[in-house]
Design a protein around this motif. Structure first.
Motif, PDB file in Angstrom:
ATOM      1  N   GLN A 542     -19.625  10.139 -17.028  1.00 54.80           N
ATOM      2  CA  GLN A 542     -18.571  10.923 -17.679  1.00 54.80           C
ATOM      3  C   GLN A 542     -17.181  10.490 -17.229  1.00 54.80           C
ATOM      4  OE1 GLN A 542     -19.340  15.110 -17.262  1.00 54.80           O
ATOM      5  NE2 GLN A 542     -21.320  15.000 -18.265  1.00 54.80           N
ATOM      6  N   HIS A 543     -17.068  10.064 -15.976  1.00 60.36           N
ATOM      7  CA  HIS A 543     -15.755   9.695 -15.441  1.00 60.36           C
ATOM      8  C   HIS A 543     -15.323   8.290 -15.878  1.00 60.36           C
ATOM      9  CE1 HIS A 543     -12.448  10.028 -12.505  1.00 60.36           C
ATOM     10  NE2 HIS A 543     -12.630   8.717 -12.315  1.00 60.36           N
ATOM     11  N   PHE A 544     -16.244   7.313 -15.772  1.00 57.09           N
ATOM     12  CA  PHE A 544     -15.876   5.910 -16.038  1.00 57.09           C
ATOM     13  C   PHE A 544     -16.183   5.440 -17.466  1.00 57.09           C
ATOM     14  CE2 PHE A 544     -16.408   5.992 -11.388  1.00 57.09           C
ATOM     15  CZ  PHE A 544     -15.169   5.487 -11.003  1.00 57.09           C
ATOM     16  N   LYS A 545     -17.031   6.177 -18.166  1.00 55.98           N
ATOM     17  CA  LYS A 545     -17.341   5.932 -19.583  1.00 55.98           C
ATOM     18  C   LYS A 545     -18.199   4.690 -19.867  1.00 55.98           C
ATOM     19  CE  LYS A 545     -14.767   9.462 -20.574  1.00 55.98           C
ATOM     20  NZ  LYS A 545     -15.391  10.769 -20.817  1.00 55.98           N
ATOM     21  N   ASN A 546     -18.031   3.590 -19.117  1.00 54.58           N
ATOM     22  CA  ASN A 546     -18.838   2.402 -19.388  1.00 54.58           C
ATOM     23  C   ASN A 546     -19.186   1.666 -18.094  1.00 54.58           C
ATOM     24  OD1 ASN A 546     -16.779   0.172 -18.887  1.00 54.58           O
ATOM     25  ND2 ASN A 546     -15.716   1.408 -20.436  1.00 54.58           N
ATOM     26  N   LEU A 547     -20.178   0.784 -18.192  1.00 54.28           N
ATOM     27  CA  LEU A 547     -20.714   0.088 -17.029  1.00 54.28           C
ATOM     28  C   LEU A 547     -19.697  -0.881 -16.413  1.00 54.28           C
ATOM     29  CD1 LEU A 547     -23.310  -0.139 -15.359  1.00 54.28           C
ATOM     30  CD2 LEU A 547     -24.041  -1.991 -16.864  1.00 54.28           C
ATOM     31  N   GLU A 548     -18.916  -1.557 -17.244  1.00 60.48           N
ATOM     32  CA  GLU A 548     -17.953  -2.538 -16.744  1.00 60.48           C
ATOM     33  C   GLU A 548     -16.904  -1.881 -15.839  1.00 60.48           C
ATOM     34  OE1 GLU A 548     -17.761  -5.910 -16.865  1.00 60.48           O
ATOM     35  OE2 GLU A 548     -19.800  -5.655 -17.620  1.00 60.48           O
ATOM     36  N   THR A 549     -16.453  -0.708 -16.227  1.00 54.60           N
ATOM     37  CA  THR A 549     -15.454   0.006 -15.425  1.00 54.60           C
ATOM     38  C   THR A 549     -16.029   0.394 -14.067  1.00 54.60           C
ATOM     39  OG1 THR A 549     -14.635   0.917 -17.510  1.00 54.60           O
ATOM     40  CG2 THR A 549     -13.747   1.862 -15.490  1.00 54.60           C
ATOM     41  N   ILE A 550     -17.302   0.814 -14.060  1.00 54.21           N
ATOM     42  CA  ILE A 550     -17.954   1.168 -12.790  1.00 54.21           C
ATOM     43  C   ILE A 550     -18.076  -0.059 -11.897  1.00 54.21           C
ATOM     44  CG2 ILE A 550     -20.066   2.077 -11.719  1.00 54.21           C
ATOM     45  CD1 ILE A 550     -20.529   3.690 -14.280  1.00 54.21           C
ATOM     46  N   LYS A 551     -18.445  -1.192 -12.508  1.00 57.03           N
ATOM     47  CA  LYS A 551     -18.588  -2.440 -11.743  1.00 57.03           C
ATOM     48  C   LYS A 551     -17.280  -2.824 -11.052  1.00 57.03           C
ATOM     49  CE  LYS A 551     -20.649  -5.945 -13.812  1.00 57.03           C
ATOM     50  NZ  LYS A 551     -21.090  -6.838 -14.926  1.00 57.03           N
ATOM     51  N   LYS A 552     -16.164  -2.584 -11.721  1.00 51.55           N
ATOM     52  CA  LYS A 552     -14.861  -2.991 -11.188  1.00 51.55           C
ATOM     53  C   LYS A 552     -14.218  -1.918 -10.305  1.00 51.55           C
ATOM     54  CE  LYS A 552     -13.943  -5.841 -15.269  1.00 51.55           C
ATOM     55  NZ  LYS A 552     -13.164  -5.928 -16.524  1.00 51.55           N
ATOM     56  N   ALA A 553     -14.809  -0.731 -10.270  1.00 53.53           N
ATOM     57  CA  ALA A 553     -14.202   0.384  -9.534  1.00 53.53           C
ATOM     58  C   ALA A 553     -14.118   0.086  -8.039  1.00 53.53           C
ATOM     59  CB  ALA A 553     -14.996   1.664  -9.768  1.00 53.53           C
ATOM     60  N   SER A 554     -12.991   0.441  -7.447  1.00 54.82           N
ATOM     61  CA  SER A 554     -12.832   0.279  -5.995  1.00 54.82           C
ATOM     62  C   SER A 554     -13.491   1.450  -5.286  1.00 54.82           C
ATOM     63  CB  SER A 554     -11.345   0.241  -5.634  1.00 54.82           C
ATOM     64  OG  SER A 554     -10.753   1.511  -5.889  1.00 54.82           O
ATOM     65  N   LEU A 555     -13.602   1.327  -3.968  1.00 51.19           N
ATOM     66  CA  LEU A 555     -14.178   2.411  -3.171  1.00 51.19           C
ATOM     67  C   LEU A 555     -13.341   3.674  -3.324  1.00 51.19           C
ATOM     68  CD1 LEU A 555     -16.456   3.105  -1.233  1.00 51.19           C
ATOM     69  CD2 LEU A 555     -15.041   2.297   0.655  1.00 51.19           C
ATOM     70  N   THR A 556     -12.038   3.515  -3.380  1.00 52.68           N
ATOM     71  CA  THR A 556     -11.129   4.662  -3.561  1.00 52.68           C
ATOM     72  C   THR A 556     -11.348   5.309  -4.922  1.00 52.68           C
ATOM     73  OG1 THR A 556      -9.498   3.535  -2.183  1.00 52.68           O
ATOM     74  CG2 THR A 556      -8.717   5.388  -3.494  1.00 52.68           C
ATOM     75  N   ASP A 557     -11.511   4.468  -5.961  1.00 50.56           N
ATOM     76  CA  ASP A 557     -11.767   4.994  -7.316  1.00 50.56           C
ATOM     77  C   ASP A 557     -13.031   5.861  -7.319  1.00 50.56           C
ATOM     78  OD1 ASP A 557      -9.583   3.642  -8.329  1.00 50.56           O
ATOM     79  OD2 ASP A 557     -10.769   1.872  -8.908  1.00 50.56           O
ATOM     80  N   LEU A 558     -14.074   5.351  -6.676  1.00 51.02           N
ATOM     81  CA  LEU A 558     -15.350   6.067  -6.662  1.00 51.02           C
ATOM     82  C   LEU A 558     -15.244   7.370  -5.882  1.00 51.02           C
ATOM     83  CD1 LEU A 558     -17.593   2.938  -6.097  1.00 51.02           C
ATOM     84  CD2 LEU A 558     -17.703   4.427  -8.100  1.00 51.02           C
ATOM     85  N   MET A 559     -14.532   7.347  -4.764  1.00 54.37           N
ATOM     86  CA  MET A 559     -14.399   8.561  -3.947  1.00 54.37           C
ATOM     87  C   MET A 559     -13.530   9.608  -4.617  1.00 54.37           C
ATOM     88  SD  MET A 559     -14.137   6.993  -0.085  1.00 54.37           S
ATOM     89  CE  MET A 559     -13.968   8.585   0.691  1.00 54.37           C
ATOM     90  N   SER A 560     -12.746   9.183  -5.617  1.00 52.98           N
ATOM     91  CA  SER A 560     -11.875  10.140  -6.307  1.00 52.98           C
ATOM     92  C   SER A 560     -12.617  10.946  -7.374  1.00 52.98           C
ATOM     93  CB  SER A 560     -10.692   9.398  -6.949  1.00 52.98           C
ATOM     94  OG  SER A 560     -11.157   8.606  -8.042  1.00 52.98           O
ATOM     95  N   VAL A 561     -13.861  10.555  -7.670  1.00 53.79           N
ATOM     96  CA  VAL A 561     -14.642  11.279  -8.687  1.00 53.79           C
ATOM     97  C   VAL A 561     -15.095  12.614  -8.103  1.00 53.79           C
ATOM     98  CG1 VAL A 561     -16.662  11.240 -10.186  1.00 53.79           C
ATOM     99  CG2 VAL A 561     -15.426   9.108  -9.677  1.00 53.79           C
ATOM    100  N   PRO A 562     -14.714  13.740  -8.703  1.00 56.02           N
ATOM    101  CA  PRO A 562     -15.139  15.053  -8.188  1.00 56.02           C
ATOM    102  C   PRO A 562     -16.671  15.131  -8.106  1.00 56.02           C
ATOM    103  CG  PRO A 562     -13.478  15.304  -9.898  1.00 56.02           C
ATOM    104  CD  PRO A 562     -13.871  13.864  -9.903  1.00 56.02           C
ATOM    105  N   GLY A 563     -17.157  15.537  -6.960  1.00 60.76           N
ATOM    106  CA  GLY A 563     -18.604  15.698  -6.800  1.00 60.76           C
ATOM    107  C   GLY A 563     -19.290  14.515  -6.153  1.00 60.76           C
ATOM    108  N   ILE A 564     -18.559  13.407  -5.942  1.00 61.85           N
ATOM    109  CA  ILE A 564     -19.154  12.228  -5.304  1.00 61.85           C
ATOM    110  C   ILE A 564     -18.548  12.067  -3.911  1.00 61.85           C
ATOM    111  CG2 ILE A 564     -19.391   9.708  -5.378  1.00 61.85           C
ATOM    112  CD1 ILE A 564     -19.596   9.883  -8.375  1.00 61.85           C
ATOM    113  N   GLY A 565     -19.408  12.146  -2.900  1.00 59.28           N
ATOM    114  CA  GLY A 565     -18.958  12.070  -1.521  1.00 59.28           C
ATOM    115  C   GLY A 565     -18.815  10.640  -1.036  1.00 59.28           C
ATOM    116  N   PRO A 566     -18.318  10.465   0.198  1.00 54.05           N
ATOM    117  CA  PRO A 566     -18.075   9.127   0.743  1.00 54.05           C
ATOM    118  C   PRO A 566     -19.332   8.269   0.869  1.00 54.05           C
ATOM    119  CG  PRO A 566     -17.686  10.853   2.396  1.00 54.05           C
ATOM    120  CD  PRO A 566     -17.839  11.531   1.095  1.00 54.05           C
ATOM    121  N   GLU A 567     -20.466   8.889   1.273  1.00 54.02           N
ATOM    122  CA  GLU A 567     -21.708   8.112   1.424  1.00 54.02           C
ATOM    123  C   GLU A 567     -22.165   7.551   0.086  1.00 54.02           C
ATOM    124  OE1 GLU A 567     -25.086   9.166   4.008  1.00 54.02           O
ATOM    125  OE2 GLU A 567     -23.865  10.882   4.623  1.00 54.02           O
TER     126      GLU A 567
END
Length: 685
Positions: A542-567
């Motif tokens: 729901q946050h990134f919409k497509n696989l390519e965006t997830i592949k390119k996401a930085s660690l900071t981008d991923l941690m900014s998603v509500p509900g996704i923790g650091p681990e």
């Protein structure tokens, strides 16, 4: 007993009765005196029931010192003895509705009431703690004691005074007078969270853990040093009275509603019911709520409300006729560890598992229990051959709570974690700061088979026909070396597998082809990334919409998603930085996988809310697969379980339902059809 009467009793019966009495006395000593039982409550109840049945069949065998004629165990010598003016009797147990209905019939027969007469009862949770009596004289606490053998208890006054929820002096609310003498009876207990913290503290000091909150409460209350008791987080609920002077009660309900006005805590879940059927309904309600409560309960207590009837009904040797304990199925049992094996998970985690002598716990036959990791085995000192206490609560995977070391024979074998993967032979690794050993070989058979099974599961790619045996056969035949290979197989490839004819091969091939059109969230979950379950996969999609965006996401981008923790964020980031994983993704792309647009949780919900409700599905649904139905329930805040229990709110029945339907009917659960279910989730039939 006459000599000729003795001959009518089979010698093996006499021998068994004597054996049962010795066993029960020993377990009474372990339970009441040492606070260190070596069998579960369920096993103890079974021994006592067997003895009761034999004594009922052969009443000549009943003796005054039989365990069926007493309540607990004599007070320990270390404590001063305190007599109970009115005995603190035990309660008869019931384990089925039939037994509870018979209890109601027995009371009516005893009182010469018509069969259709309704008797008013009080009902309350049966606390799994330690029974105590506290005496107040002119409002001041003077004596506190345990139940002991029911007639004489142990003086634990100084320890009782350290429990903050027990007032040292009563207070009166409004015009309510204080009695000159009050013997209040209650249950001292320890809350689940406090029990967990206490055990963690004990383990950190190298001390043995308590088996359960009841043992922790008993051990804490019976300390010779009150300073130790004062450090333990004990609480209390009062449920009745013994001797009272200066005030007269007419009903049990009056007792339960008056004690709080004097400052004595009563469980807020107590209730007055019109008849035995309402009492049974209360039992079902408490069983559903059991896991949510902050303290342990093992059933409910049913009592005749009218105290004048108590006098008419009287008591038996060790229990009153006016009360009954209606118990839940046990969540803790004792059994033996036959072996300890290790399993390789789809992420490479190598987990030790106890192979148990099969035993029923929580209404389910259990033959395996997780041991979590090597540190856990060492901490609990679990060995092959040990007798252990096993616990299963709700739908939780069974686990070993503790070892019963008193039952060791010397033949038990310590477990040693293997140095190499039991499947592929690769040297296992354990990263600093982690408790889990892992197989580093991404092509490990064990990982690949489990990954295939997970990938094809209903919540993932939903490939019908690809179960454990087929996954093993595909890997054995060398047809699949990573999960993306599935999409390059032909019908003739499947014909190589054992048990595959043309029709079965075509069906599996077509199921794989159908799965090429899926949603991004299902695909992400199917990949088997550590810490990425169904909910996390949906959040990512729901946050990134497509696989390519997830592949390119930085660690900071991923941690900014509500509900996704650091681990979880780090695990996702590392997965998409792994060259082997990227190659697999490219193979999926070339195979023609496409992603449908998926609705958000909000769009699916459309104002509907199933929060807090639990569903079970049985039989085939016409409008959707069972997995789709599960996802819709979860999207609306509900929960789906595979087993029927009293914790279930709705059983959805499709075509050709199985045994779950029969069990649901037997338990009196709410049963709805597919049309009613669709209406609940806001869809048209």
């Amino acid at each position: 007993m006459a000599a000729d009467e003795k001959k009518t009793i089979p010698p093996e019966v006499i021998e068994r009765v004597n054996q049962l009495r010795k066993e029960i006395e020993y377990h009474n000593y372990r339970y009441y005196v040492l606070d260190s039982p070596v069998i579960s409550d369920a096993e103890y109840d079974a021994l006592m029931r067997e003895l009761k049945e034999l004594e009922a069949k052969y009443p000549e065998l009943i003796t005054p010192d039989s365990p069926t004629q007493r309540v607990g165990y004599p007070p320990a010598k270390e404590f001063r003895q305190v007599p109970h003016y009115i005995p603190m009797l035990s309660l008869d147990d019931a384990f089925s509705e039939k037994e509870v209905l018979e209890f109601d019939k027995r009371i009516k027969r005893f009182l010469n009431l018509p069969k259709d007469a309704e008797i008013e009862y009080t009902v309350e949770p049966k606390m799994d703690g330690v029974a105590v009596e506290v005496v107040y004289e002119n409002g001041s606490l003077t004596v506190g004691s345990t139940r002991g053998d029911g007639y004489t208890g142990e003086d634990v006054t100084n320890n009782i005074k350290t429990i903050k929820s027990i007032p040292l002096r009563l207070f009166s609310e409004g015009d309510l007078p204080l009695p000159q003498l009050l013997e209040a009876r209650g249950e001292v207990f320890m809350r689940k969270e406090d029990f967990k913290k206490l055990n963690e503290e004990r383990l950190s000091k190298g001390e043995p853990p308590f088996a359960n909150p009841r043992n922790a409460a008993a051990g804490s209350l019976r300390q010779l040093d009150p300073n130790v008791t004062a450090k333990r987080p004990l609480d209390v609920f009062f449920y009745g009275v013994g001797r009272v002077e200066g005030y007269e009660f007419k009903s049990q309900w009056e007792i339960l509603t008056t004690l709080p006005k004097w400052g004595l805590k009563v469980n807020p879940m107590v209730r007055k019911v019109k008849n035995i059927h309402e009492a049974i309904a209360y039992h079902h309600e408490m069983e559903r709520k059991r896991e949510e409560l902050p303290y342990e309960i093992d059933g409910i207590v049913i009592k005749v409300n009218d105290l004048s009837l108590w006098e008419k009904l009287g008591t038996k040797a060790r229990s009153p006729r006016y009360a009954l304990a209606y118990k839940f199925p046990p969540t803790q049992v004792t059994t033996q560890v036959l072996d300890i094996i290790v399993q390789v998970g789809r992420t490479g985690a190598v987990t030790p598992v106890a192979i148990l002598k099969p035993v029923q716990v929580g209404g389910v036959v259990v033959s395996r229990a997780t041991l979590h990791n090597e540190d856990e085995i060492r901490r609990k000192d679990i060995r092959i051959g040990d007798w252990v206490l096993v616990q299963r609560a709700g739908d939780v995977i069974p686990e070993v709570v503790m070892v019963i070391k008193e039952r060791r024979t010397g033949n038990e074998k310590p477990f040693k974690m293997p140095e190499k993967c039991p499947v592929c032979g690769s040297k296992l690794i354990r990263k600093p700061g982690e408790a889990v050993w892992r197989c580093p070989n991404k092509g490990c058979y064990g990982q690949l088979v489990r990954h295939l099974i997970h990938f094809a599961s209903r919540a993932a790619m939903d490939i019908e026909g690809l179960g454990t045996k087929v996954a093993q056969a595909l890997v054995d035949a060398g047809l699949v070396q990573d999960i993306a290979d599935l999409y390059y197989l032909k019908v003739e490839d499947f014909l190589q597998l054992p048990g595959f004819a043309l029709k079965k091969a075509r069906n599996l091939y077509e199921a794989i082809q159908r799965s090429k059109k899926t949603t991004l969230s299902r695909f992400l979950y199917a990949l088997g990334i550590r810490h990425v379950g169904e909910v996390t996969a949906q959040l990512l999609a729901q946050h990134f919409k497509n696989l390519e965006t997830i592949k390119k996401a930085s660690l900071t981008d991923l941690m900014s998603v509500p509900g996704i923790g650091p681990e979880a964020a780090r695990a996702i980031w590392e997965w998409f930085r792994n060259e082997r994983n990227l190659q697999t993704l490219e193979k999926f792309r070339k195979a023609g996988l496409t992603f449908e647009e998926e609705k958000t949780v909000e769009e699916v919900a459309e104002g509907k809310n199933l929060a807090g409700l639990t569903f079970v599905f049985t039989g085939a649904l016409k409008s959707m697969s069972r997995e789709e139905a599960k996802r819709k329930v979860q999207a609306l805040g509900g929960r789906v379980t595979s087993s029927v229990s009293r914790n279930v709110d709705y059983v959805v029945v499709g075509e050709n339902p199985g045994s779950k339907y029969d069990r649901a009917r037997a338990l009196g659960l709410k049963i709805i059809n597919e049309e009613e279910f669709l209406h609940m989730i806001g869809e048209k039939p």
